[in-house]
Design an enzyme around this catalytic site. Structure first.
Site, mmCIF file in Angstrom:
data_model
loop_
_atom_site.group_PDB
_atom_site.id
_atom_site.type_symbol
_atom_site.label_atom_id
_atom_site.label_comp_id
_atom_site.label_asym_id
_atom_site.label_seq_id
_atom_site.Cartn_x
_atom_site.Cartn_y
_atom_site.Cartn_z
ATOM 1 N N LYS A 85 0.646 -1.255 0.105
ATOM 2 C CA LYS A 85 0.120 0.014 0.178
ATOM 3 C C LYS A 85 0.828 1.190 -0.317
ATOM 4 O O LYS A 85 0.379 2.320 -0.430
ATOM 5 C CB LYS A 85 -0.957 0.104 1.362
ATOM 6 N N GLU A 107 -10.843 6.336 2.360
ATOM 7 C CA GLU A 107 -11.584 5.511 3.045
ATOM 8 C C GLU A 107 -10.835 4.455 3.461
ATOM 9 O O GLU A 107 -9.938 3.991 3.003
ATOM 10 C CB GLU A 107 -12.644 5.008 1.970
ATOM 11 N N SER A 377 2.071 -9.773 -0.433
ATOM 12 C CA SER A 377 1.643 -8.149 -0.359
ATOM 13 C C SER A 377 1.938 -7.737 0.918
ATOM 14 O O SER A 377 2.275 -6.408 0.973
ATOM 15 C CB SER A 377 0.210 -8.347 -0.926
#
Ligand SMILES: *Cc1c(COP(=O)(O)O)cnc(C)c1O
Length: 408
Positions: A85, A107, A377
């Protein structure tokens, strides 16, 4: 093809008042994309702040244990804040600075994107507001704690099911009144154009690195590449390194939850998932929705995969047969996590472990001179509450009870 469309999927279904904001965003994004020095600035930032390039680790023990294809693991867990991210939020941070804006909103469901955005805002000196469903605020206290300590304002959203989709609607509502000084940092390759394309571009750094690394270590292209798919950003990130190599098979692994047949899952692309075409949250894709277009409640042991929609880019690549989709169930995830921890000393996030499940199923059926890459990830430290619960660990329970007592 129309801009921002991938086959029949994508588009930008946005309210009139945001048209000018999207025009500015498109312009700044396009000019950054055409400017090689912007990409270099991004690569330097990620190198100095987030441990890039992340390694490609040969999983020698897991390979031997399974007895088939050589297994390589792309280590996105080593990014700052513990997942891929960071790639997206830091990239968007650079764009916000180019636009001269001073405030970001986002969000978040599980809270990981919220923490990453709050981190980016602290680093760049932006004001930051994070919208989060009230239900998620209660479930994800550690992430809420960090967001607030990083200087962000966390706003609990009390509409609807009080989860991710409601937080997304609230963030759009904020943006409509604040767009002059505010940028909305969408967390994955979803939402209205240019977000899917733009987020995929920032995440392509994973695939660019992995392609070079596998050539250096294995001497040729991998046979298969596995990634978990929530919205689809880590998958698009690594897949872009291999999309133009037709012999490399790309496999996206969705949340099978308690099993596709039970309806308690978050899979949109596998046979029988029940997803259908729809327009919501500014774009067209396959959503898990009722016949009346009401969004369904999804389920996954991995909060980051628990989303009703999928990237329009992946919906198209799936339809074309370029990406094959599979689903991993919650119990398969716990089993694969155990095996990976014990053989390799790696703790993949619950989300990432979905990719491991499918790779572990397929590697033994492949030849020893073949190779696969699993995109890890993120790291699993954040999942300690869920993992300890799943392993039903008695000493963990005693610890939690004792800590709770100390606050009484
Ligand atoms: C958020 C998250 C995901 C899911 O998001 P994608 O956009 O599908 O990549 C996957 N893995 C981890 C570790 C995450 O934090």
């Amino acid at each position: 093809m129309k801009k921002g469309y991938y086959g029949q999927w994508g588009g930008a279904f946005i309210p009139e008042v945001l048209q000018a904001t999207f025009e500015t965003l498109n312009k700044v994004y396009e000019s950054a994309r055409a400017d090689a020095s912007f990409w270099q600035e991004y690569v330097d930032l990620m190198g100095n702040y987030s441990c890039r390039p992340t390694p490609l680790t040969y999983a020698e023990n897991l390979t031997r244990h399974l007895g088939g294809a050589k297994i390589y693991i792309k280590r996105e867990d080593l990014n700052h804040t513990g997942a891929h991210k960071a790639n997206n939020v830091m990239g968007q941070g650079l764009l916000v600075r180019r636009m001269g804006k001073k405030r970001v909103i986002a969000e978040t469901g599980a809270g990981q994107h919220g923490v990453a955005t709050a981190t980016m805002a602290a680093r760049f000196g932006f004001a930051c507001t994070i919208y989060m469903g009230e239900e998620d605020v209660a479930r994800q206290r550690p992430n809420v704690f960090w967001m607030e300590k990083l200087g962000a304002t966390v706003v609990p959203v009390t509409d609807g099911s009080r989860t991710l989709k409601d937080a997304m609607n609230e963030a759009f509502r904020d943006w409509v009144t604040s767009m002059d000084d505010t940028h909305y940092v969408i967390g994955t390759v979803c939402g209205p154009h240019p977000f899917p394309e733009m987020v995929a571009w920032f995440q392509s750094i994973i695939g660019i690195e992995a392609r070079k690394q596998i050539l250096a270590q294995h001497g040729r292209m991998p046979d298969r590449v596995y990634a978990c798919v929530g919205g689809g950003s880590n998958a698009m990130g690594i897949f872009q390194g291999f999309l133009d190599e037709p012999e490399v098979e790309l496999i996206g692994v969705e949340a099978g939850g308690q099993g596709i047949g039970t309806g308690k899952h978050a899979s949109r692309m596998v046979e029988g998932s029940g997803a259908s075409a729809g327009v919501a949250q500014g774009y067209k894709t396959k959503f898990l929705q009722s016949a009346e277009g009401q969004m369904c409640d999804t389920h996954s042991i991995a909060a980051g995969l628990d989303y009703v929609g999928i990237s329009p880019i992946l919906a198209d690549l799936g339809e074309k047969g370029r990406v094959r989709f599979a689903a991993a169930t919650d119990s398969e995830v716990i089993e694969a996590l155990s095996l990976t921890m014990r053989t390799e000393g790696l703790i993949p996030a619950m989300e990432s472990t979905h990719a491991f499940v499918q790779a572990i199923k397929e590697a033994p059926t492949m030849a020893k001179d073949q190779a696969i890459i699993i995109n890890m990830s993120g790291r699993g430290d954040k999942d300690i509450f869920t993992i300890a619960h799943a392993f039903d660990d008695p000493s963990w329970k005693a610890f939690i009870v004792k800590r709770a007592d100390e606050y009484r």
